[in-house]
Enzyme design. Structure first.
Site, PDB file in Angstrom:
ATOM      1  N   GLY A  93     -10.685 -32.569   0.158  1.00 39.98           N
ATOM      2  CA  GLY A  93      -9.779 -31.539  -0.348  1.00 39.98           C
ATOM      3  C   GLY A  93     -10.531 -30.315  -0.842  1.00 39.98           C
ATOM      4  O   GLY A  93     -11.768 -30.238  -0.756  1.00 39.98           O
ATOM      5  N   SER A 121      -5.315 -36.698  -4.936  1.00 40.52           N
ATOM      6  CA  SER A 121      -3.893 -36.516  -5.283  1.00 40.52           C
ATOM      7  C   SER A 121      -3.392 -35.258  -4.594  1.00 40.52           C
ATOM      8  O   SER A 121      -4.097 -34.247  -4.582  1.00 40.52           O
ATOM      9  CB  SER A 121      -3.691 -36.324  -6.787  1.00 40.52           C
ATOM     10  OG  SER A 121      -2.345 -35.947  -7.049  1.00 40.52           O
ATOM     11  N   LYS A 152       2.016 -42.869  -6.627  1.00 42.75           N
ATOM     12  CA  LYS A 152       1.137 -44.018  -6.400  1.00 42.75           C
ATOM     13  C   LYS A 152      -0.335 -43.674  -6.631  1.00 42.75           C
ATOM     14  O   LYS A 152      -1.072 -44.451  -7.234  1.00 42.75           O
ATOM     15  CB  LYS A 152       1.336 -44.563  -4.975  1.00 42.75           C
ATOM     16  CG  LYS A 152       2.578 -45.443  -4.864  1.00 42.75           C
ATOM     17  CD  LYS A 152       2.884 -45.803  -3.443  1.00 42.75           C
ATOM     18  CE  LYS A 152       2.042 -46.949  -2.948  1.00 42.75           C
ATOM     19  NZ  LYS A 152       2.466 -47.376  -1.589  1.00 42.75           N
ATOM     20  N   GLY A 205     -10.753 -49.867 -12.221  1.00 38.60           N
ATOM     21  CA  GLY A 205     -11.248 -51.233 -11.999  1.00 38.60           C
ATOM     22  C   GLY A 205     -12.648 -51.194 -11.400  1.00 38.60           C
ATOM     23  O   GLY A 205     -13.538 -51.961 -11.791  1.00 38.60           O
ATOM     24  N   TYR A 215       4.670 -35.341 -10.067  1.00 35.52           N
ATOM     25  CA  TYR A 215       3.261 -34.965 -10.249  1.00 35.52           C
ATOM     26  C   TYR A 215       2.890 -35.027 -11.729  1.00 35.52           C
ATOM     27  O   TYR A 215       1.900 -35.657 -12.106  1.00 35.52           O
ATOM     28  CB  TYR A 215       3.061 -33.552  -9.702  1.00 35.52           C
ATOM     29  CG  TYR A 215       1.640 -33.037  -9.765  1.00 35.52           C
ATOM     30  CD1 TYR A 215       0.625 -33.618  -8.998  1.00 35.52           C
ATOM     31  CD2 TYR A 215       1.319 -31.940 -10.571  1.00 35.52           C
ATOM     32  CE1 TYR A 215      -0.675 -33.118  -9.051  1.00 35.52           C
ATOM     33  CE2 TYR A 215       0.027 -31.438 -10.613  1.00 35.52           C
ATOM     34  CZ  TYR A 215      -0.965 -32.025  -9.853  1.00 35.52           C
ATOM     35  OH  TYR A 215      -2.242 -31.528  -9.899  1.00 35.52           O
ATOM     36  N   TYR A 225      -8.256 -47.918 -20.584  1.00 32.71           N
ATOM     37  CA  TYR A 225      -9.473 -48.571 -20.074  1.00 32.71           C
ATOM     38  C   TYR A 225     -10.672 -48.259 -20.969  1.00 32.71           C
ATOM     39  O   TYR A 225     -11.556 -49.086 -21.147  1.00 32.71           O
ATOM     40  CB  TYR A 225      -9.758 -48.155 -18.626  1.00 32.71           C
ATOM     41  CG  TYR A 225      -9.266 -49.169 -17.641  1.00 32.71           C
ATOM     42  CD1 TYR A 225      -7.903 -49.367 -17.412  1.00 32.71           C
ATOM     43  CD2 TYR A 225     -10.164 -49.991 -16.938  1.00 32.71           C
ATOM     44  CE1 TYR A 225      -7.447 -50.313 -16.535  1.00 32.71           C
ATOM     45  CE2 TYR A 225      -9.706 -50.945 -16.052  1.00 32.71           C
ATOM     46  CZ  TYR A 225      -8.351 -51.102 -15.851  1.00 32.71           C
ATOM     47  OH  TYR A 225      -7.900 -52.067 -14.974  1.00 32.71           O
ATOM     48  N   THR A 227      -6.775 -23.210 -10.192  1.00 31.87           N
ATOM     49  CA  THR A 227      -8.113 -22.870  -9.693  1.00 31.87           C
ATOM     50  C   THR A 227      -7.972 -22.351  -8.264  1.00 31.87           C
ATOM     51  O   THR A 227      -7.092 -22.796  -7.524  1.00 31.87           O
ATOM     52  CB  THR A 227      -9.008 -24.109  -9.740  1.00 31.87           C
ATOM     53  OG1 THR A 227      -9.072 -24.553 -11.096  1.00 31.87           O
ATOM     54  CG2 THR A 227     -10.416 -23.817  -9.260  1.00 31.87           C
ATOM     55  N   ARG A 273       0.954 -22.228  -3.080  1.00 32.86           N
ATOM     56  CA  ARG A 273       0.578 -21.611  -4.349  1.00 32.86           C
ATOM     57  C   ARG A 273       0.519 -20.093  -4.188  1.00 32.86           C
ATOM     58  O   ARG A 273       0.291 -19.589  -3.083  1.00 32.86           O
ATOM     59  CB  ARG A 273      -0.766 -22.171  -4.838  1.00 32.86           C
ATOM     60  CG  ARG A 273      -0.601 -23.622  -5.288  1.00 32.86           C
ATOM     61  CD  ARG A 273      -1.876 -24.166  -5.845  1.00 32.86           C
ATOM     62  NE  ARG A 273      -2.465 -25.133  -4.954  1.00 32.86           N
ATOM     63  CZ  ARG A 273      -3.374 -26.027  -5.334  1.00 32.86           C
ATOM     64  NH1 ARG A 273      -3.798 -26.066  -6.555  1.00 32.86           N
ATOM     65  NH2 ARG A 273      -3.876 -26.884  -4.466  1.00 32.86           N
TER      66      ARG A 273
HETATM   67  P1  NAD Z   1      -6.244 -30.984  -2.232  1.00 31.64           P
HETATM   68  O1  NAD Z   1      -4.893 -31.361  -1.698  1.00 31.64           O
HETATM   69  O2  NAD Z   1      -6.986 -29.905  -1.531  1.00 31.64           O
HETATM   70  O3  NAD Z   1      -7.181 -32.250  -2.326  1.00 31.64           O
HETATM   71  C1  NAD Z   1      -6.712 -33.528  -2.642  1.00 31.64           C
HETATM   72  C2  NAD Z   1      -7.384 -34.516  -1.719  1.00 31.64           C
HETATM   73  O4  NAD Z   1      -6.974 -35.847  -2.070  1.00 31.64           O
HETATM   74  C3  NAD Z   1      -6.991 -34.310  -0.261  1.00 31.64           C
HETATM   75  O5  NAD Z   1      -8.151 -34.258   0.536  1.00 31.64           O
HETATM   76  C4  NAD Z   1      -6.128 -35.527   0.069  1.00 31.64           C
HETATM   77  O6  NAD Z   1      -6.189 -35.897   1.421  1.00 31.64           O
HETATM   78  C5  NAD Z   1      -6.713 -36.566  -0.876  1.00 31.64           C
HETATM   79  N1  NAD Z   1      -5.787 -37.655  -1.195  1.00 31.64           N
HETATM   80  C6  NAD Z   1      -4.512 -37.561  -1.653  1.00 31.64           C
HETATM   81  N2  NAD Z   1      -3.992 -38.794  -1.829  1.00 31.64           N
HETATM   82  C7  NAD Z   1      -4.970 -39.681  -1.494  1.00 31.64           C
HETATM   83  C8  NAD Z   1      -5.054 -41.101  -1.471  1.00 31.64           C
HETATM   84  N3  NAD Z   1      -4.000 -41.863  -1.819  1.00 31.64           N
HETATM   85  N4  NAD Z   1      -6.207 -41.681  -1.082  1.00 31.64           N
HETATM   86  C9  NAD Z   1      -7.280 -40.920  -0.719  1.00 31.64           C
HETATM   87  N5  NAD Z   1      -7.260 -39.583  -0.713  1.00 31.64           N
HETATM   88  C10 NAD Z   1      -6.116 -38.961  -1.098  1.00 31.64           C
HETATM   89  O7  NAD Z   1      -6.025 -30.606  -3.778  1.00 31.64           O
HETATM   90  P2  NAD Z   1      -7.051 -29.968  -4.807  1.00 31.64           P
HETATM   91  O8  NAD Z   1      -6.512 -28.641  -5.195  1.00 31.64           O
HETATM   92  O9  NAD Z   1      -8.439 -30.073  -4.298  1.00 31.64           O
HETATM   93  O10 NAD Z   1      -6.858 -30.942  -6.053  1.00 31.64           O
HETATM   94  C11 NAD Z   1      -7.765 -32.001  -6.302  1.00 31.64           C
HETATM   95  C12 NAD Z   1      -7.422 -32.687  -7.613  1.00 31.64           C
HETATM   96  O11 NAD Z   1      -7.475 -31.746  -8.690  1.00 31.64           O
HETATM   97  C13 NAD Z   1      -6.035 -33.302  -7.655  1.00 31.64           C
HETATM   98  O12 NAD Z   1      -6.083 -34.522  -8.343  1.00 31.64           O
HETATM   99  C14 NAD Z   1      -5.228 -32.294  -8.435  1.00 31.64           C
HETATM  100  O13 NAD Z   1      -4.143 -32.897  -9.101  1.00 31.64           O
HETATM  101  C15 NAD Z   1      -6.254 -31.741  -9.397  1.00 31.64           C
HETATM  102  N6  NAD Z   1      -5.917 -30.390  -9.857  1.00 31.64           N
HETATM  103  C16 NAD Z   1      -6.096 -29.319  -9.031  1.00 31.64           C
HETATM  104  C17 NAD Z   1      -5.770 -28.046  -9.493  1.00 31.64           C
HETATM  105  C18 NAD Z   1      -5.994 -26.796  -8.642  1.00 31.64           C
HETATM  106  O14 NAD Z   1      -5.769 -25.688  -9.132  1.00 31.64           O
HETATM  107  N7  NAD Z   1      -6.439 -26.912  -7.404  1.00 31.64           N
HETATM  108  C19 NAD Z   1      -5.232 -27.881 -10.774  1.00 31.64           C
HETATM  109  C20 NAD Z   1      -5.039 -29.012 -11.552  1.00 31.64           C
HETATM  110  C21 NAD Z   1      -5.410 -30.262 -11.091  1.00 31.64           C
END
Ligand code: NAD
Length: 320
Positions: free
Chosen positions: A12, A77, A93, A104, A147, A161, A177, A188
């Site tokens: 991601g 996520s 999930k 774990g 979410y 934990y 970000t 976004r």
């Molecule tokens: P993104 O969608 O680019 O990256 C998320 C990655 O997680 C993807 O590559 C997706 O394929 C993978 N993924 C999702 N569910 C999965 C699963 N069950 N098993 C394995 N891989 C899985 O999003 P991002 O912007 O890079 O966000 C990354 C994390 O940072 C997330 O947890 C998000 O909630 C958190 N976050 C991001 C922001 C932001 O501004 N980008 C802000 C707050 C929190």
């Protein structure tokens, strides 16, 4: 031997930048992703390296990683409203089961684990700016609830934990970000505006544009994550850029940067869209000596360069 780190969500936007950072720090990086919203192109440059491995795996299912692990960064996520509204159950999930599986694993390997929480846990905040002591104003059954509540549960189980099993945990609350490797079509505001400008379409602002956001450049965020991981602080820490801007002003900045002559048009505000978001970063400043370094003009320019150089068909690609 170098330290070993597991990064979930590695393909991601944020996960791929974290892979780069820890590779540069000399770590053995194990990336894990099921590609539900990610893109292998974000990490393909790492495949020739002997200190990078990739597991195509859904972290909501049992996770097996052979060998020792020193750190786990749980970033898997869906992260943008367009994604988590389309895949709400997977979102819940991965926040619940995925986090449980990672914890774990951290316990079994005696690894330190950092989880990616979010400013969304504050919901539509009644306190401004938001500090870590604020408990939030979330509608659990609203569209964003899948979410927000997944991430709130993630924080709760992570703290449990730590308290009950003594796992070393860290919780980061990430505010908006941006940077290279975001998806243009993730819904976004920032990539949406740049995508519209590049396609020569009018920029769509929802509501009257007075709602504010604060945008943190990805390099600053990665530095904050690194410092928090290495710290000994287990309570949540906000990382974000407190420099707030209204969406209307931001749309105008994008028009200026891109030199586009399109107009700004206004559409109704989506349900539960937060009106104001700005991090109080006092804790990050005091505990980690962290604050953002990259101003919006510089960060926006780098991000625009990235989007401008994408193949033309990417500009018209529909969300996954
Ligand atoms: P993104 O969608 O680019 O990256 C998320 C990655 O997680 C993807 O590559 C997706 O394929 C993978 N993924 C999702 N569910 C999965 C699963 N069950 N098993 C394995 N891989 C899985 O999003 P991002 O912007 O890079 O966000 C990354 C994390 O940072 C997330 O947890 C998000 O909630 C958190 N976050 C991001 C922001 C932001 O501004 N980008 C802000 C707050 C929190």
């Amino acid at each position: 031997m170098g330290k070993r780190i597991l990064i979930t969500g590695a393909a991601g936007f944020l996960g791929s930048h974290l892979c780069d950072r820890f590779i540069n720090e000399g770590y053995h990086v194990i990336g894990m992703d099921n590609l539900i919203t990610g893109d292998m192109r974000n990490i393909e440059h790492l495949f020739p390296l002997s200190n990078f491995e990739f597991y195509h795996h859904d972290v909501s299912k049992f996770i097996h990683v052979p060998g020792e692990l020193d750190y786990i960064l749980h970033f898997a996520s869906p992260a943008s409203p367009i994604d988590y509204l389309k895949i709400p159950i997977q979102t819940l999930k991965v926040g619940a089961l995925g986090t449980h599986n990672c914890l774990g694993l951290a316990r079994a390997k005696n690894a330190r684990m950092l989880v990616a929480s979010t400013s969304e846990i504050y919901g539509d905040p009644l306190v401004h700016p938001q500090n870590e002591e604020y408990w939030g104003n979330v509608n659990p059954v609203g569209p964003r609830g899948v979410y927000d509540e997944a991430k709130r549960y993630m924080e709760a189980i992570t703290m449990a934990y730590h308290t009950f099993h003594g796992v070393q945990t860290r919780i980061i609350r990430i505010f908006n970000t941006y940077g290279p490797r975001m998806r243009l079509n993730d819904g976004r505001a920032l990539p949406a505006f740049i995508g519209q400008a590049l396609r020569g379409e009018d920029l769509t602002v929802f509501g009257d544009g007075s709602q504010t956001r604060s945008f943190c450049y990805v390099d600053d965020l990665v530095e904050g994550i690194y410092r928090l991981l290495m710290s000994d602080y287990e309570k949540p820490v906000n990382i974000g850029n407190p420099n707030e801007i209204s969406l209307k002003d931001f749309a105008e900045e994008v028009l200026k940067l891109t030199g586009s002559s399109v107009k700004i048009i206004y559409k109704p505000l989506p349900v539960d869209d937060p009106k104001q978001r700005r991090p109080d970063i006092t804790k990050a400043q005091e505990l980690l000596g962290w604050e953002p370094k990259v101003g919006r003009a510089e960060g926006l320019k780098k991000t625009y360069e990235y989007f401008k150089n994408l193949p033309q068909e990417e500009l018209y690609k529909q969300p996954k």
